[in-house]
Write an enzyme that holds these catalytic residues in place. Sequence first.
Site, mmCIF file in Angstrom:
data_model
loop_
_atom_site.group_PDB
_atom_site.id
_atom_site.type_symbol
_atom_site.label_atom_id
_atom_site.label_comp_id
_atom_site.label_asym_id
_atom_site.label_seq_id
_atom_site.Cartn_x
_atom_site.Cartn_y
_atom_site.Cartn_z
ATOM 1 N N CYS A 4 0.832 -1.207 0.000
ATOM 2 C CA CYS A 4 0.000 0.000 0.000
ATOM 3 C C CYS A 4 0.871 1.264 0.000
ATOM 4 O O CYS A 4 1.540 1.537 -0.985
ATOM 5 C CB CYS A 4 -0.970 -0.045 1.182
ATOM 6 S SG CYS A 4 -2.408 1.031 0.955
ATOM 7 N N HIS A 41 -3.792 -5.276 0.291
ATOM 8 C CA HIS A 41 -3.526 -5.668 1.678
ATOM 9 C C HIS A 41 -3.546 -7.187 1.796
ATOM 10 O O HIS A 41 -4.626 -7.787 1.812
ATOM 11 C CB HIS A 41 -4.588 -5.077 2.611
ATOM 12 C CG HIS A 41 -4.455 -3.607 2.840
ATOM 13 N ND1 HIS A 41 -5.049 -2.964 3.899
ATOM 14 C CD2 HIS A 41 -3.778 -2.655 2.149
ATOM 15 C CE1 HIS A 41 -4.751 -1.678 3.853
ATOM 16 N NE2 HIS A 41 -3.986 -1.460 2.793
ATOM 17 N N GLU A 60 -3.038 -9.108 4.297
ATOM 18 C CA GLU A 60 -3.592 -9.649 5.545
ATOM 19 C C GLU A 60 -5.102 -9.804 5.452
ATOM 20 O O GLU A 60 -5.699 -10.628 6.138
ATOM 21 C CB GLU A 60 -3.211 -8.747 6.720
ATOM 22 C CG GLU A 60 -4.150 -7.610 7.027
ATOM 23 C CD GLU A 60 -4.271 -6.576 5.924
ATOM 24 O OE1 GLU A 60 -5.278 -5.857 5.900
ATOM 25 O OE2 GLU A 60 -3.359 -6.475 5.093
#
Length: 360
Positions: free
Chosen positions: A250, A334, A336
């Site tokens: 990001c 992202h 995660e």
Amino acid sequence: MLAHLILKDGECFRGDAPLGKGGSGEVVFTTAMAGYQEILTDPSFAGQMVCMTFPEQGVYGVHADLGEASRPWAAGFVCRRLSLHPDHTRAEGDLGSWLKRHRIPVITDVDTRALTQHVRDRGAQPGLIWTEADGSLAAGVAAASHLPDMSGQALAGEVSCDDRYEILRPGARFRVAVLDGGIKASILTQLSASGLDLEVFPWDAPASELTAARFHGLFLSNGPGDPAALPGMRREVEACIGRLPIFGICLGHQLLGQAFGGSTFKLKFGHRGANQPVLDLATRRIEITAQNHGFAVDEASLPPEIQVTHRHLSDDTVEGLRHRTLPIFSIQHHPEASPGPHDARGAFGRFIRMMEDHHA
């Protein structure tokens, strides 16, 4: 209390302010159907009022283990309906009371479909929640017209940690420096679960600390604001290149793009949600990813030694980079995925393999 969401371009959306509090920020939308608590506590939403496109919010309440930070960072919450009576056996409270406790402005009963279509057509822009207690609608329109744009805002320093801290993993093979530009708790959880000892540094840490001899790799986190407004952070990232393996996501991805000599630009309405399609150019595999960003790396500005590895299938923007000779890679999404699918979690394993190869 009667309220309006007023955009900088003068467009108004009528609603209700159940907490009786106004506020301002860049108005953006997310297509995630769940995960409101993770979204509100994501530091990357600092300075932004989030419109939830799914109409029902708050149905499962709030839970202590779902926060991505110790407090919500979003500047405001926009939704169609807010449930004050959660239906979940483990709920620790309702969303409205949680937002009130943290003094987050809320506007409900908004036509979120019309708002989302307007933002898609006219672009993400500043706006404010203007209650009837704040004055006339005309006064609100005038106030909104002077709101600052997100471009040029340096927000990483507002959400980063104040001091260095450690997260140790028994039996860890590698120690990694983490540059915190607004990192989510679940990213640290995934890095630790990968078998890493972590030292987390504030956003303005110098390259000399991030590349100390005890570190086997460097992780550059997500974060809010305009990456071009962080020249000092970019210079320190640039000074780390070639000294140890680097993985950025990001904001970290964007800073690497700039450190390589490239530039970034503001997307019309950004990518925010848990269902963003990304193509891995090497494997031709399509990953459904979680994303939250309003800026992107300009591919045409990148030097020849940088290879584009991933593309967003909606607009063909850059979603991944790698250095052709150095152990450095980054992704815009992202991995995660909190909330969201786990398609991209393999990036953490790739980071481990990169450090294994580099330190073999």
